[in-house]
Design a protein around this motif. Sequence first.
Motif, PDB file in Angstrom:
ATOM      1  N   SER A 171     -20.302 -47.469 -16.458  1.00 23.46           N
ATOM      2  CA  SER A 171     -20.676 -47.232 -15.065  1.00 23.46           C
ATOM      3  C   SER A 171     -19.916 -48.160 -14.111  1.00 23.46           C
ATOM      4  CB  SER A 171     -22.181 -47.473 -14.902  1.00 23.46           C
ATOM      5  OG  SER A 171     -22.525 -47.653 -13.552  1.00 23.46           O
ATOM      6  N   ALA A 172     -19.241 -47.552 -13.126  1.00 21.28           N
ATOM      7  CA  ALA A 172     -18.522 -48.331 -12.112  1.00 21.28           C
ATOM      8  C   ALA A 172     -19.494 -49.198 -11.317  1.00 21.28           C
ATOM      9  CB  ALA A 172     -17.747 -47.400 -11.187  1.00 21.28           C
ATOM     10  N   GLU A 173     -20.687 -48.680 -11.076  1.00 22.80           N
ATOM     11  CA  GLU A 173     -21.696 -49.435 -10.334  1.00 22.80           C
ATOM     12  C   GLU A 173     -22.138 -50.661 -11.124  1.00 22.80           C
ATOM     13  OE1 GLU A 173     -21.901 -46.084 -10.925  1.00 22.80           O
ATOM     14  OE2 GLU A 173     -21.385 -45.381  -8.906  1.00 22.80           O
ATOM     15  N   LEU A 174     -22.318 -50.490 -12.420  1.00 20.88           N
ATOM     16  CA  LEU A 174     -22.690 -51.611 -13.283  1.00 20.88           C
ATOM     17  C   LEU A 174     -21.591 -52.673 -13.277  1.00 20.88           C
ATOM     18  CD1 LEU A 174     -24.457 -52.971 -15.499  1.00 20.88           C
ATOM     19  CD2 LEU A 174     -23.205 -51.573 -17.161  1.00 20.88           C
ATOM     20  N   LEU A 175     -20.353 -52.245 -13.435  1.00 20.94           N
ATOM     21  CA  LEU A 175     -19.237 -53.192 -13.449  1.00 20.94           C
ATOM     22  C   LEU A 175     -19.129 -53.924 -12.114  1.00 20.94           C
ATOM     23  CD1 LEU A 175     -16.655 -51.001 -15.351  1.00 20.94           C
ATOM     24  CD2 LEU A 175     -17.668 -53.141 -16.180  1.00 20.94           C
ATOM     25  N   ALA A 176     -19.346 -53.212 -11.011  1.00 19.61           N
ATOM     26  CA  ALA A 176     -19.276 -53.846  -9.688  1.00 19.61           C
ATOM     27  C   ALA A 176     -20.403 -54.852  -9.499  1.00 19.61           C
ATOM     28  CB  ALA A 176     -19.322 -52.783  -8.589  1.00 19.61           C
ATOM     29  N   ALA A 177     -21.582 -54.521 -10.007  1.00 17.65           N
ATOM     30  CA  ALA A 177     -22.747 -55.394  -9.816  1.00 17.65           C
ATOM     31  C   ALA A 177     -22.771 -56.569 -10.782  1.00 17.65           C
ATOM     32  CB  ALA A 177     -24.032 -54.576  -9.973  1.00 17.65           C
ATOM     33  N   GLU A 178     -22.389 -56.348 -12.030  1.00 13.19           N
ATOM     34  CA  GLU A 178     -22.564 -57.362 -13.073  1.00 13.19           C
ATOM     35  C   GLU A 178     -21.261 -57.936 -13.618  1.00 13.19           C
ATOM     36  OE1 GLU A 178     -25.429 -58.576 -13.693  1.00 13.19           O
ATOM     37  OE2 GLU A 178     -26.711 -57.055 -12.788  1.00 13.19           O
ATOM     38  N   GLY A 179     -20.157 -57.230 -13.428  1.00 19.42           N
ATOM     39  CA  GLY A 179     -18.902 -57.644 -14.040  1.00 19.42           C
ATOM     40  C   GLY A 179     -18.834 -57.180 -15.485  1.00 19.42           C
ATOM     41  N   PRO A 180     -17.752 -57.530 -16.183  1.00 22.39           N
ATOM     42  CA  PRO A 180     -17.536 -57.009 -17.530  1.00 22.39           C
ATOM     43  C   PRO A 180     -18.313 -57.725 -18.635  1.00 22.39           C
ATOM     44  CG  PRO A 180     -15.701 -58.364 -16.886  1.00 22.39           C
ATOM     45  CD  PRO A 180     -16.591 -58.266 -15.683  1.00 22.39           C
ATOM     46  N   VAL A 181     -18.886 -58.878 -18.334  1.00 20.11           N
ATOM     47  CA  VAL A 181     -19.599 -59.656 -19.362  1.00 20.11           C
ATOM     48  C   VAL A 181     -21.097 -59.440 -19.177  1.00 20.11           C
ATOM     49  CG1 VAL A 181     -19.922 -61.929 -20.402  1.00 20.11           C
ATOM     50  CG2 VAL A 181     -17.718 -61.334 -19.361  1.00 20.11           C
ATOM     51  N   HIS A 182     -21.604 -58.422 -19.833  1.00 19.82           N
ATOM     52  CA  HIS A 182     -22.999 -58.028 -19.647  1.00 19.82           C
ATOM     53  C   HIS A 182     -23.409 -57.169 -20.846  1.00 19.82           C
ATOM     54  CE1 HIS A 182     -26.458 -55.936 -17.803  1.00 19.82           C
ATOM     55  NE2 HIS A 182     -26.560 -57.033 -17.083  1.00 19.82           N
ATOM     56  N   PRO A 183     -24.656 -57.282 -21.310  1.00 21.65           N
ATOM     57  CA  PRO A 183     -25.073 -56.502 -22.482  1.00 21.65           C
ATOM     58  C   PRO A 183     -24.979 -54.993 -22.273  1.00 21.65           C
ATOM     59  CG  PRO A 183     -26.951 -57.634 -21.486  1.00 21.65           C
ATOM     60  CD  PRO A 183     -25.725 -58.161 -20.830  1.00 21.65           C
ATOM     61  N   GLU A 184     -25.295 -54.524 -21.078  1.00 20.29           N
ATOM     62  CA  GLU A 184     -25.232 -53.087 -20.821  1.00 20.29           C
ATOM     63  C   GLU A 184     -23.787 -52.590 -20.804  1.00 20.29           C
ATOM     64  OE1 GLU A 184     -26.433 -49.132 -20.172  1.00 20.29           O
ATOM     65  OE2 GLU A 184     -27.414 -50.867 -21.082  1.00 20.29           O
ATOM     66  N   VAL A 185     -22.865 -53.436 -20.362  1.00 21.58           N
ATOM     67  CA  VAL A 185     -21.442 -53.074 -20.410  1.00 21.58           C
ATOM     68  C   VAL A 185     -21.024 -52.896 -21.864  1.00 21.58           C
ATOM     69  CG1 VAL A 185     -19.084 -53.866 -19.951  1.00 21.58           C
ATOM     70  CG2 VAL A 185     -20.856 -54.139 -18.198  1.00 21.58           C
ATOM     71  N   ALA A 186     -21.404 -53.831 -22.712  1.00 18.31           N
ATOM     72  CA  ALA A 186     -21.072 -53.729 -24.141  1.00 18.31           C
ATOM     73  C   ALA A 186     -21.672 -52.459 -24.740  1.00 18.31           C
ATOM     74  CB  ALA A 186     -21.566 -54.960 -24.890  1.00 18.31           C
ATOM     75  N   ARG A 187     -22.928 -52.170 -24.405  1.00 20.22           N
ATOM     76  CA  ARG A 187     -23.590 -50.974 -24.931  1.00 20.22           C
ATOM     77  C   ARG A 187     -22.856 -49.714 -24.497  1.00 20.22           C
ATOM     78  NH1 ARG A 187     -26.640 -46.845 -24.134  1.00 20.22           N
ATOM     79  NH2 ARG A 187     -26.728 -47.072 -21.889  1.00 20.22           N
ATOM     80  N   GLN A 188     -22.513 -49.639 -23.223  1.00 19.50           N
ATOM     81  CA  GLN A 188     -21.816 -48.457 -22.721  1.00 19.50           C
ATOM     82  C   GLN A 188     -20.412 -48.336 -23.308  1.00 19.50           C
ATOM     83  OE1 GLN A 188     -22.054 -47.715 -18.475  1.00 19.50           O
ATOM     84  NE2 GLN A 188     -24.217 -48.286 -18.421  1.00 19.50           N
ATOM     85  N   MET A 189     -19.758 -49.464 -23.561  1.00 18.39           N
ATOM     86  CA  MET A 189     -18.447 -49.426 -24.228  1.00 18.39           C
ATOM     87  C   MET A 189     -18.575 -48.831 -25.624  1.00 18.39           C
ATOM     88  SD  MET A 189     -16.837 -53.159 -23.175  1.00 18.39           S
ATOM     89  CE  MET A 189     -15.418 -53.017 -24.300  1.00 18.39           C
ATOM     90  N   ALA A 190     -19.593 -49.265 -26.370  1.00 13.47           N
ATOM     91  CA  ALA A 190     -19.798 -48.761 -27.733  1.00 13.47           C
ATOM     92  C   ALA A 190     -20.122 -47.267 -27.738  1.00 13.47           C
ATOM     93  CB  ALA A 190     -20.898 -49.556 -28.436  1.00 13.47           C
ATOM     94  N   MET A 191     -20.949 -46.845 -26.805  1.00 11.86           N
ATOM     95  CA  MET A 191     -21.278 -45.421 -26.715  1.00 11.86           C
ATOM     96  C   MET A 191     -20.052 -44.618 -26.270  1.00 11.86           C
ATOM     97  SD  MET A 191     -24.417 -45.288 -27.711  1.00 11.86           S
ATOM     98  CE  MET A 191     -25.241 -43.812 -27.179  1.00 11.86           C
TER      99      MET A 191
END
Length: 161
Positions: A62-82
């Motif tokens: 999610s672009a919104e997630l990346l904008a809000a949290e940056g690339p170091v975040h558990p949800e970013v990792a989860r979405q990368m894996a999915m």
Amino acid sequence: MSLAADLIAELTARNLSVAVAESLTGGLLVAELVAIPGASLVVRGGVVAYATDLKHSLLGVSAELLAAEGPVHPEVARQMAMGVRRMLSNDGTPADIGLATTGVAGPGPRDGHPEGEAYVAIAIGDRAEVLHLHISGTRDDIRKRVVSESLSELAKLLHLG
């Protein structure tokens, strides 16, 4: 036998495929897997999405997630894996397992995260487990340790050892 070899043997025995998305580890994780003879039977491939925008454009984070949290975040990792499961599909069938790494290898902190903070995500089916790591050492130490922790976590989820 190495843990990577054990994993390749187990994935082969179970007829399971794995796809890898890497940021922090920059290709080291998929390299560890494909170093094992016979890996081509189960490793679909790897994507190194080192730049933050590639996590969105290639892996569907999610672009919104990346904008809000940056690339170091558990949800970013989860979405990368999915996302890597879908991206490296076989005729529209997602890879059975998605494995992803993101974090800060250093030197020094980045975007409010300390050096050595990392996330490993493993997606199997519709669920994903995320491991939060705090590792000390050099940049190379951190990257290598994230690879070994990724393989160990996958082994646990597959009930090896």
